[in-house]
Design a protein around this motif. Sequence first.
Motif, PDB file in Angstrom:
ATOM      1  N   ILE A  30       0.855  -1.186   0.000  1.00  0.00           N
ATOM      2  CA  ILE A  30       0.000   0.000   0.000  1.00  0.00           C
ATOM      3  C   ILE A  30       0.884   1.228   0.000  1.00  0.00           C
ATOM      4  O   ILE A  30       1.835   1.336   0.783  1.00  0.00           O
ATOM      5  CB  ILE A  30      -0.922   0.011   1.236  1.00  0.00           C
ATOM      6  CG1 ILE A  30      -1.817  -1.238   1.226  1.00  0.00           C
ATOM      7  CG2 ILE A  30      -1.772   1.269   1.277  1.00  0.00           C
ATOM      8  CD1 ILE A  30      -2.667  -1.374   2.459  1.00  0.00           C
ATOM      9  N   GLU A  32       2.382   4.980   0.424  1.00  0.00           N
ATOM     10  CA  GLU A  32       2.455   5.843   1.598  1.00  0.00           C
ATOM     11  C   GLU A  32       1.345   6.876   1.550  1.00  0.00           C
ATOM     12  O   GLU A  32       1.080   7.491   0.514  1.00  0.00           O
ATOM     13  CB  GLU A  32       3.818   6.536   1.623  1.00  0.00           C
ATOM     14  CG  GLU A  32       4.063   7.307   2.909  1.00  0.00           C
ATOM     15  CD  GLU A  32       5.454   7.901   2.958  1.00  0.00           C
ATOM     16  OE1 GLU A  32       5.655   8.849   3.734  1.00  0.00           O
ATOM     17  OE2 GLU A  32       6.331   7.430   2.204  1.00  0.00           O
ATOM     18  N   GLY A  33       0.661   7.056   2.658  1.00  0.00           N
ATOM     19  CA  GLY A  33      -0.430   8.014   2.734  1.00  0.00           C
ATOM     20  C   GLY A  33      -1.763   7.473   2.261  1.00  0.00           C
ATOM     21  O   GLY A  33      -2.769   8.183   2.263  1.00  0.00           O
ATOM     22  N   THR A  34      -1.780   6.211   1.853  1.00  0.00           N
ATOM     23  CA  THR A  34      -3.022   5.589   1.384  1.00  0.00           C
ATOM     24  C   THR A  34      -3.705   4.872   2.541  1.00  0.00           C
ATOM     25  O   THR A  34      -3.068   4.117   3.272  1.00  0.00           O
ATOM     26  CB  THR A  34      -2.744   4.583   0.252  1.00  0.00           C
ATOM     27  OG1 THR A  34      -2.099   5.255  -0.817  1.00  0.00           O
ATOM     28  CG2 THR A  34      -4.047   3.973  -0.250  1.00  0.00           C
ATOM     29  N   GLU A  35      -4.988   5.128   2.698  1.00  0.00           N
ATOM     30  CA  GLU A  35      -5.733   4.509   3.788  1.00  0.00           C
ATOM     31  C   GLU A  35      -6.354   3.196   3.321  1.00  0.00           C
ATOM     32  O   GLU A  35      -7.011   3.143   2.285  1.00  0.00           O
ATOM     33  CB  GLU A  35      -6.840   5.454   4.257  1.00  0.00           C
ATOM     34  CG  GLU A  35      -7.690   4.879   5.391  1.00  0.00           C
ATOM     35  CD  GLU A  35      -8.874   5.761   5.734  1.00  0.00           C
ATOM     36  OE1 GLU A  35      -9.690   5.336   6.583  1.00  0.00           O
ATOM     37  OE2 GLU A  35      -8.987   6.855   5.139  1.00  0.00           O
ATOM     38  N   ALA A  36      -6.107   2.123   4.067  1.00  0.00           N
ATOM     39  CA  ALA A  36      -6.691   0.826   3.740  1.00  0.00           C
ATOM     40  C   ALA A  36      -8.067   0.707   4.392  1.00  0.00           C
ATOM     41  O   ALA A  36      -8.260   1.116   5.537  1.00  0.00           O
ATOM     42  CB  ALA A  36      -5.789  -0.299   4.225  1.00  0.00           C
ATOM     43  N   LYS A  37      -9.005   0.157   3.669  1.00  0.00           N
ATOM     44  CA  LYS A  37     -10.353  -0.052   4.188  1.00  0.00           C
ATOM     45  C   LYS A  37     -10.699  -1.525   4.108  1.00  0.00           C
ATOM     46  O   LYS A  37     -10.228  -2.246   3.240  1.00  0.00           O
ATOM     47  CB  LYS A  37     -11.374   0.766   3.388  1.00  0.00           C
ATOM     48  CG  LYS A  37     -11.188   2.275   3.538  1.00  0.00           C
ATOM     49  CD  LYS A  37     -12.288   3.028   2.809  1.00  0.00           C
ATOM     50  CE  LYS A  37     -12.130   4.533   3.003  1.00  0.00           C
ATOM     51  NZ  LYS A  37     -13.200   5.282   2.289  1.00  0.00           N
ATOM     52  N   ASP A  38     -11.554  -1.946   5.028  1.00  0.00           N
ATOM     53  CA  ASP A  38     -11.960  -3.344   5.066  1.00  0.00           C
ATOM     54  C   ASP A  38     -12.955  -3.652   3.952  1.00  0.00           C
ATOM     55  O   ASP A  38     -13.777  -2.810   3.578  1.00  0.00           O
ATOM     56  CB  ASP A  38     -12.607  -3.679   6.412  1.00  0.00           C
ATOM     57  CG  ASP A  38     -11.594  -3.659   7.548  1.00  0.00           C
ATOM     58  OD1 ASP A  38     -10.409  -3.889   7.264  1.00  0.00           O
ATOM     59  OD2 ASP A  38     -12.001  -3.399   8.695  1.00  0.00           O
TER      60      ASP A  38
END
Length: 714
Positions: A30, A32-38
């Motif tokens: 992922i 850098e600065g990327t938000e992971a979502k479920d």
Amino acid sequence: MALPPVGARVRVPVGSRTLTGCVVEHDAAIGEGTEAKDVLAALDPEPLLPPAIVDLCRWVAEYYVAGIGDALGVAMPPGARASKARGFKKQRIVSATVLGSEGGEGLTTKQRSALEILVGAPAGLPTSELRDWGVTADVLGRLVKRGLASIRDGQDERDPFERAALVDVPRDAARELTEEQRCALATLSALADARDFRVALLHGVTGSGKTEIYLRLAERVCRAGGRVLLMVPEIALTPSVAALFRGTFGSRVAIQHSALSDGERHDQWHRIRRGDVDVVVGTRSAVFAPIDGLALVIVDEEHDSSYKQEETPRYNGRDVAILRASRERALVILGSATPSMESYQNAVSGKYTRVTLERRVLDRQLAAVRLVNMRAEYAEEGPDVVISRDLAAAIGERLQRREQVLVLLNRRGYSTAVFCRQCGDTFECPNCSVSLTVHTARNGWRARCHYCNYSVTVPKTCRKCAAPYLEHSGYGTERVEEHLRERFPEARIGRIDRDSVRRKGALTQLLSTFAARELDVLVGTQMIAKGHDFPHVTLVGVISADVGLGVADFRASERTFQLLTQVAGRAGRGERSGEAIVQTLYPEHYSIQLACRQDYVAFFEREIVYRRGMRYPPFLSLINGVVRGRSFEEAMQYAQDIVCRLEPSAAIGTFTILGPAPAPLGRLRGEHRVQFFLKGARRADMRNALVQVVAAMPEVRRRLTIDVDPLSVL
């Protein structure tokens, strides 16, 4: 929850929306600065799309500089993006029970008749079919109530063969092959038996029996437990080829192309996915069909530009087929009477195995070809000649002998432009830099743009000066059809072009009507030029054979040669000899001269000198970049910015940059267009440089179209 497998669909949050996605990788890095979502939900416990097809889509996305979602979208069945999988059409199946099969006491006449029908169909019958027999719901209900019949839910697979009213074509298995066919089949059989990746170019003149070789080789592969993919360039060719294969393989043939309804495509796709078929016949998107155990891939008419998709992802079905076969260790056969320059060069260099068929079956002669110099015709008969004297006389002779005629003009519509003789005003598209094509309409004339579909009624007087001197110039298939009807009023004449076959099933119906000899003359665009086998056609007329030579494209000569050779090959495929009459303004051009001789090798040797000297494919690769803007200045500025950022990579010496310059079609759908080319021996270097530059220019990304290995540079 457990990780959904690669190829399964999932529901995921994207901003304020919830969308359907497809798992392509686990444990991906992922940024850098990327938000992971479920993941919100997994829709498939097992992969809907086989992992091998997911990998193929990832390759397509990378190679053709497209989004992975666009590539997956081509491979998915209709309805796959819905939160609930599209199902088969439901139906109710009625069967006789054990008690019912022994008969029943006290039945009415209708009940006894219905029970006899059910006993004669052990697998059961759908209620819709029973209604056709006159069995009502009340009669069925009473049989069920007495325990003599049972009703269950079933599924009704939508059968595209039935809707198209296709008749399976039985093949004479005892038919003798020619010596050339036997040698070709032996060579290809040895390659297939090796069960390893190889590419073979089957170069056979028109009418040499390539399809028979496809059939026999497919039989051999299927007997050994393999499966077959047969690709054809045009939807128009799919029904006839599929009918031939159905005659050999029965119901274990599926078809895949965009002219099917969503329901038909869904059902055919799932039949393939379940392994219920041995042979898949389809157009370019069929290369993504979920075939397990693929052992043979056949790309018929491999040279055809229809294999190239003109919207994202801009993939070439032939090239993707070769890549897929390499991963599945399958044999690929590229078949054509007029191979692409790239494929033939690969055969000459030894990269592909070359297999040739130089003679027609039954030693039938190739059509004799006559050239008509239209410059001389215009000088003697005037500038409005559509059908030359030679062609008109030849058509008349064939009609008297009750033989059939094909007339080709690769330009649809009635006329190519309408203008005012007094002020010179021309009807042009307000959105695209083209003249409007005039078509016949119920209430007069209608001028239409073939790019954006803008249309306007043609008035009686000029829009600018009000003079009643509007003139039509140029002509298309509608004008040719009208001219033939006037010249031969007793002839039965049909027309095939994109306008005449808009209605679903119209193309198949017209071709079937012509094949049944219910038409004498068939006028059409390039749709009639390839693949069809009409044994009673003894004359082919070509109007404006040079219509494609004036296009600003280095492949113009190649396309002209291919089209003329292919259409001439439609004549004389039966017991009677054939003739082609070619009308042209440039009878001395080498592509026309060599097409008349149907001498592919001589054309290749002439054309390859030009390609080598100009450093065009097949010697170097091209990437075409088209930048769109609200004004020409804006588009040019964006393009110049891209090119400036590419120059350091180009300076290393792996590729060169051509442009930017105005595109030949300078305005399209209201946007101005500027293009540039990258030309080099290493595609990967060009792609990587372009991707890096565009990634740093997010404001330009949506305005740039990237076409890797373009077949059209307009």
